[in-house]
Design a protein around this motif. Structure first.
Motif, PDB file in Angstrom:
ATOM      1  N   GLY A  34      -5.470  15.172  11.987  1.00 39.71           N
ATOM      2  CA  GLY A  34      -6.692  14.396  11.758  1.00 39.71           C
ATOM      3  C   GLY A  34      -7.963  15.292  11.822  1.00 39.71           C
ATOM      4  N   ILE A  35      -7.790  16.362  12.520  1.00 42.92           N
ATOM      5  CA  ILE A  35      -9.169  17.007  12.589  1.00 42.92           C
ATOM      6  C   ILE A  35      -8.926  18.225  11.817  1.00 42.92           C
ATOM      7  CG2 ILE A  35      -9.787  16.097  14.863  1.00 42.92           C
ATOM      8  CD1 ILE A  35      -8.714  18.802  16.229  1.00 42.92           C
ATOM      9  N   LEU A  36      -7.938  18.447  10.842  1.00 38.17           N
ATOM     10  CA  LEU A  36      -7.678  19.643  10.347  1.00 38.17           C
ATOM     11  C   LEU A  36      -8.981  20.072   9.376  1.00 38.17           C
ATOM     12  CD1 LEU A  36      -6.159  22.310   9.938  1.00 38.17           C
ATOM     13  CD2 LEU A  36      -4.836  20.882   8.543  1.00 38.17           C
ATOM     14  N   GLU A  37      -9.130  19.056   8.494  1.00 37.10           N
ATOM     15  CA  GLU A  37      -9.973  19.259   7.356  1.00 37.10           C
ATOM     16  C   GLU A  37     -11.259  19.367   7.940  1.00 37.10           C
ATOM     17  OE1 GLU A  37     -11.908  15.832   4.304  1.00 37.10           O
ATOM     18  OE2 GLU A  37      -9.700  16.545   4.223  1.00 37.10           O
ATOM     19  N   PHE A  38     -11.846  18.947   9.140  1.00 32.28           N
ATOM     20  CA  PHE A  38     -13.027  19.023   9.766  1.00 32.28           C
ATOM     21  C   PHE A  38     -13.199  20.405  10.153  1.00 32.28           C
ATOM     22  CE2 PHE A  38     -15.364  18.634  13.728  1.00 32.28           C
ATOM     23  CZ  PHE A  38     -16.898  18.669  13.235  1.00 32.28           C
ATOM     24  N   CYS A  39     -12.181  21.009  11.059  1.00 29.09           N
ATOM     25  CA  CYS A  39     -12.009  22.527  11.411  1.00 29.09           C
ATOM     26  C   CYS A  39     -12.226  23.466  10.115  1.00 29.09           C
ATOM     27  CB  CYS A  39     -10.795  22.566  12.170  1.00 29.09           C
ATOM     28  SG  CYS A  39     -10.759  21.707  13.763  1.00 29.09           S
ATOM     29  N   ILE A  40     -11.425  23.281   9.192  1.00 32.15           N
ATOM     30  CA  ILE A  40     -11.539  24.297   8.015  1.00 32.15           C
ATOM     31  C   ILE A  40     -13.086  24.377   7.554  1.00 32.15           C
ATOM     32  CG2 ILE A  40     -10.933  24.434   5.733  1.00 32.15           C
ATOM     33  CD1 ILE A  40      -8.151  23.469   6.677  1.00 32.15           C
ATOM     34  N   LEU A  41     -13.633  22.962   7.365  1.00 36.08           N
ATOM     35  CA  LEU A  41     -14.979  23.046   6.698  1.00 36.08           C
ATOM     36  C   LEU A  41     -15.781  23.639   7.727  1.00 36.08           C
ATOM     37  CD1 LEU A  41     -15.012  19.570   5.273  1.00 36.08           C
ATOM     38  CD2 LEU A  41     -15.279  21.574   3.908  1.00 36.08           C
ATOM     39  N   LYS A  42     -15.720  23.371   9.148  1.00 30.90           N
ATOM     40  CA  LYS A  42     -16.529  24.048  10.076  1.00 30.90           C
ATOM     41  C   LYS A  42     -16.561  25.770   9.905  1.00 30.90           C
ATOM     42  CE  LYS A  42     -18.893  22.589  13.024  1.00 30.90           C
ATOM     43  NZ  LYS A  42     -20.367  22.328  13.137  1.00 30.90           N
ATOM     44  N   ILE A  43     -15.291  26.132   9.790  1.00 35.73           N
ATOM     45  CA  ILE A  43     -14.921  27.546   9.553  1.00 35.73           C
ATOM     46  C   ILE A  43     -15.882  28.216   8.299  1.00 35.73           C
ATOM     47  CG2 ILE A  43     -13.349  29.568   9.423  1.00 35.73           C
ATOM     48  CD1 ILE A  43     -11.421  27.539  11.277  1.00 35.73           C
ATOM     49  N   ILE A  44     -15.432  27.506   7.218  1.00 35.15           N
ATOM     50  CA  ILE A  44     -16.160  27.804   6.104  1.00 35.15           C
ATOM     51  C   ILE A  44     -17.652  27.875   6.266  1.00 35.15           C
ATOM     52  CG2 ILE A  44     -16.351  27.615   3.513  1.00 35.15           C
ATOM     53  CD1 ILE A  44     -13.390  26.550   3.554  1.00 35.15           C
ATOM     54  N   SER A  45     -18.112  26.826   7.077  1.00 35.30           N
ATOM     55  CA  SER A  45     -19.613  26.629   7.124  1.00 35.30           C
ATOM     56  C   SER A  45     -20.010  27.872   7.435  1.00 35.30           C
ATOM     57  CB  SER A  45     -19.950  25.461   7.419  1.00 35.30           C
ATOM     58  OG  SER A  45     -19.828  25.398   8.963  1.00 35.30           O
ATOM     59  N   ARG A  46     -19.592  28.574   8.304  1.00 36.46           N
ATOM     60  CA  ARG A  46     -20.050  29.806   9.106  1.00 36.46           C
ATOM     61  C   ARG A  46     -20.255  31.072   8.068  1.00 36.46           C
ATOM     62  NH1 ARG A  46     -16.144  28.773  13.503  1.00 36.46           N
ATOM     63  NH2 ARG A  46     -14.910  30.498  12.626  1.00 36.46           N
ATOM     64  N   GLY A  47     -19.784  31.050   6.981  1.00 34.38           N
ATOM     65  CA  GLY A  47     -19.965  31.824   6.027  1.00 34.38           C
ATOM     66  C   GLY A  47     -18.709  32.360   5.181  1.00 34.38           C
ATOM     67  N   GLU A  48     -18.835  33.111   4.241  1.00 28.57           N
ATOM     68  CA  GLU A  48     -17.535  33.531   3.575  1.00 28.57           C
ATOM     69  C   GLU A  48     -16.509  33.954   4.035  1.00 28.57           C
ATOM     70  OE1 GLU A  48     -18.523  35.575  -0.375  1.00 28.57           O
ATOM     71  OE2 GLU A  48     -17.906  37.129   0.802  1.00 28.57           O
ATOM     72  N   VAL A  49     -15.573  33.209   4.022  1.00 28.87           N
ATOM     73  CA  VAL A  49     -13.938  33.507   4.709  1.00 28.87           C
ATOM     74  C   VAL A  49     -13.024  33.734   3.819  1.00 28.87           C
ATOM     75  CG1 VAL A  49     -13.755  31.006   5.334  1.00 28.87           C
ATOM     76  CG2 VAL A  49     -12.800  32.806   6.644  1.00 28.87           C
ATOM     77  N   TYR A  50     -11.962  34.497   4.215  1.00 31.73           N
ATOM     78  CA  TYR A  50     -10.692  34.636   3.464  1.00 31.73           C
ATOM     79  C   TYR A  50      -9.704  33.758   4.242  1.00 31.73           C
ATOM     80  CZ  TYR A  50      -6.691  37.318   1.884  1.00 31.73           C
ATOM     81  OH  TYR A  50      -5.440  37.848   1.104  1.00 31.73           O
ATOM     82  N   ALA A  51      -8.860  33.215   3.410  1.00 28.42           N
ATOM     83  CA  ALA A  51      -8.017  32.172   3.773  1.00 28.42           C
ATOM     84  C   ALA A  51      -7.071  32.766   5.064  1.00 28.42           C
ATOM     85  CB  ALA A  51      -6.934  31.742   2.787  1.00 28.42           C
TER      86      ALA A  51
END
Length: 110
Positions: free
Chosen positions: A13-30
């Motif tokens: 339920g919170i996975l999408e939110f966590c992924i977006l938060k990680i990406i929002s910090r800057g360019e990131v590799y999967a």
């Protein structure tokens, strides 16, 4: 009722939110995302990440670019779009409200 299943559903339920938060910090590799999610015990299955990233990209929330690698094939690096930033900020507000509400219910002793 299966405790493990409920725990998995809460994390999903919170996975999408966590992924977006990680990406929002800057360019990131999967694989870096996967490492952070795994160490935080949010996700441990790689097969879940890539379809979600594709869905987020199709929704216009994230974008990616290919970057040449010195040690192998090119890598796909993800960034958040303006729409994605607005979306994750709204999710952040929702998350804060949920934490407050849940804490109120959990700490309520009759």
């Amino acid at each position: 009722m299966n405790l493990e299943n409920t725990q998995v559903q809460m994390r999903k339920g919170i996975l999408e939110f966590c992924i977006l938060k990680i990406i929002s910090r800057g360019e990131v590799y999967a694989s870096d995302m996967l490492g952070e999610l795994t160490s935080a015990k949010i996700m441990v299955v790689e097969g879940t990440l890539y379809p979600l990233l594709t869905r987020l990209r199709k929704a216009g929330l994230v974008d990616y670019k290919w970057v040449e690698s010195n040690s192998g094939p090119p890598r796909k690096y993800y960034t958040i779009t303006d729409l994605g930033l607005e979306f994750v900020n709204n999710l952040d507000n929702t998350w804060q409200e949920l934490v407050k509400s849940t804490s109120q219910i959990i700490s309520n002793t009759k």
